[in-house]
Design a protein around this motif. Structure first.
Motif, PDB file in Angstrom:
ATOM      1  N   GLN A  34       1.250   4.689   6.115  1.00  0.00           N
ATOM      2  CA  GLN A  34       1.381   3.296   5.668  1.00  0.00           C
ATOM      3  C   GLN A  34       0.778   2.316   6.716  1.00  0.00           C
ATOM      4  N   LEU A  35      -0.003   1.346   6.203  1.00  0.00           N
ATOM      5  CA  LEU A  35      -0.589   0.309   6.877  1.00  0.00           C
ATOM      6  C   LEU A  35       0.203  -1.251   6.204  1.00  0.00           C
ATOM      7  N   PHE A  36       0.754  -1.808   7.308  1.00  0.00           N
ATOM      8  CA  PHE A  36       1.635  -3.137   6.916  1.00  0.00           C
ATOM      9  C   PHE A  36       0.526  -4.108   7.356  1.00  0.00           C
ATOM     10  N   VAL A  37       0.159  -4.981   6.533  1.00  0.00           N
ATOM     11  CA  VAL A  37      -0.792  -6.144   6.915  1.00  0.00           C
ATOM     12  C   VAL A  37       0.245  -7.335   6.851  1.00  0.00           C
ATOM     13  N   SER A  38       0.314  -8.161   7.929  1.00  0.00           N
ATOM     14  CA  SER A  38       0.930  -9.327   8.039  1.00  0.00           C
ATOM     15  C   SER A  38       0.606 -10.338   6.957  1.00  0.00           C
ATOM     16  N   ARG A  89      -4.061   3.777  -1.480  1.00  0.00           N
ATOM     17  CA  ARG A  89      -3.565   3.160  -2.471  1.00  0.00           C
ATOM     18  C   ARG A  89      -2.977   1.788  -1.906  1.00  0.00           C
ATOM     19  N   VAL A  90      -3.191   0.639  -2.728  1.00  0.00           N
ATOM     20  CA  VAL A  90      -2.667  -0.358  -2.416  1.00  0.00           C
ATOM     21  C   VAL A  90      -0.920  -0.392  -3.109  1.00  0.00           C
ATOM     22  N   VAL A  91       0.033  -0.318  -2.090  1.00  0.00           N
ATOM     23  CA  VAL A  91       1.438   0.005  -2.606  1.00  0.00           C
ATOM     24  C   VAL A  91       2.214  -1.228  -2.831  1.00  0.00           C
ATOM     25  N   GLU A 146       1.473 -10.758   1.775  1.00  0.00           N
ATOM     26  CA  GLU A 146       1.352  -9.638   2.830  1.00  0.00           C
ATOM     27  C   GLU A 146       1.107  -8.270   1.924  1.00  0.00           C
ATOM     28  N   ALA A 147       0.800  -7.242   2.524  1.00  0.00           N
ATOM     29  CA  ALA A 147       0.280  -6.123   1.808  1.00  0.00           C
ATOM     30  C   ALA A 147       0.928  -4.670   2.427  1.00  0.00           C
ATOM     31  N   ILE A 148       1.126  -3.651   1.615  1.00  0.00           N
ATOM     32  CA  ILE A 148       1.548  -2.517   2.343  1.00  0.00           C
ATOM     33  C   ILE A 148       0.459  -1.605   1.588  1.00  0.00           C
TER      34      ILE A 148
END
Length: 152
Positions: A34-38, A89-91, A146-148
Motif C-alpha cells: 500500500q502507498l499512503f499519500v498525504s 487499485r485506488v483503495v 488524501e489517498a491510499i
C-alpha cells in the motif's frame, strides 16, 4: 511509455510536479503493498485554490478544486513509484471540503477527484471514500484529499 502515462496523454492531462510538504510530514509512505499519500491541497499553476463552499464558491468550482487535488495525488504516486502502472487499485480517498455549516454537497465536490481516478485508472480507479466538511483547511484552501493506493 507506461499504459497510465499513455492514458494521461490520451486524456490531455499533464501532471503537476509533486508538491513538497508544507509542514513536518512526508508526502507519501509505502507500507507493504500500500502507498499512503498525504493530503494534497487544491492548487493549480496560478497558485492555491482558496475559498469556502457555500460562501461564494460553487459546487462546480469545488469539484474543479478537488480534481486538482487528484492530479497532485497521482503526481505523488508517480514520484513514489516511478511508474504509475504499479498502481493496482485506488483503495480509498478521504476528502475534506472547506464549507459552511449549511453546505451539504461535499460528495459532489469530492466527485471531482473520484471521477478523475476512474478516468485515469479505469475500474482500478473505483474506490471507497469519505467526503466531509471542515470549518477551515490549511492556508484557506477549498479542498484537501488524501489517498491510499494498492501497488504491485
Amino acid at each position: 511509455m507506461s499504459q497510465i502515462d499513455a492514458r494521461l496523454a490520451e486524456l490531455g492531462i499533464e501532471l503537476p510536479a509533486a508538491p513538497a510538504p508544507a509542514a513536518n510530514y512526508v508526502p507519501f509512505v509505502q507500507s507493504g503493498a500500500q502507498l499512503f499519500v498525504s493530503g494534497q491541497i487544491s492548487a493549480n499553476a496560478d497558485g492555491l485554490i482558496l475559498g469556502k463552499l457555500g460562501a461564494g464558491m460553487t459546487t462546480e468550482e469545488g469539484a474543479a478544486a478537488a480534481r486538482r487535488c487528484g492530479l497532485s495525488l497521482i503526481a505523488q504516486a508517480k514520484a513514489a513509484l516511478g511508474d504509475l502502472d504499479r498502481v493496482k487499485r485506488v483503495v480509498k480517498l478521504v476528502g475534506f471540503v472547506n464549507s459552511t455549516a449549511e453546505f451539504t454537497e461535499q460528495p459532489k465536490v469530492i466527485n471531482g477527484c473520484s471521477d478523475l481516478m476512474v478516468e485515469v485508472f479505469g475500474e482500478a480507479g473505483r474506490h471507497a471514500r469519505s467526503a466531509v466538511s471542515a470549518a477551515s483547511l490549511p492556508l484557506g484552501v477549498a479542498v484537501e484529499i488524501e489517498a491510499i493506493f494498492e501497488i504491485a
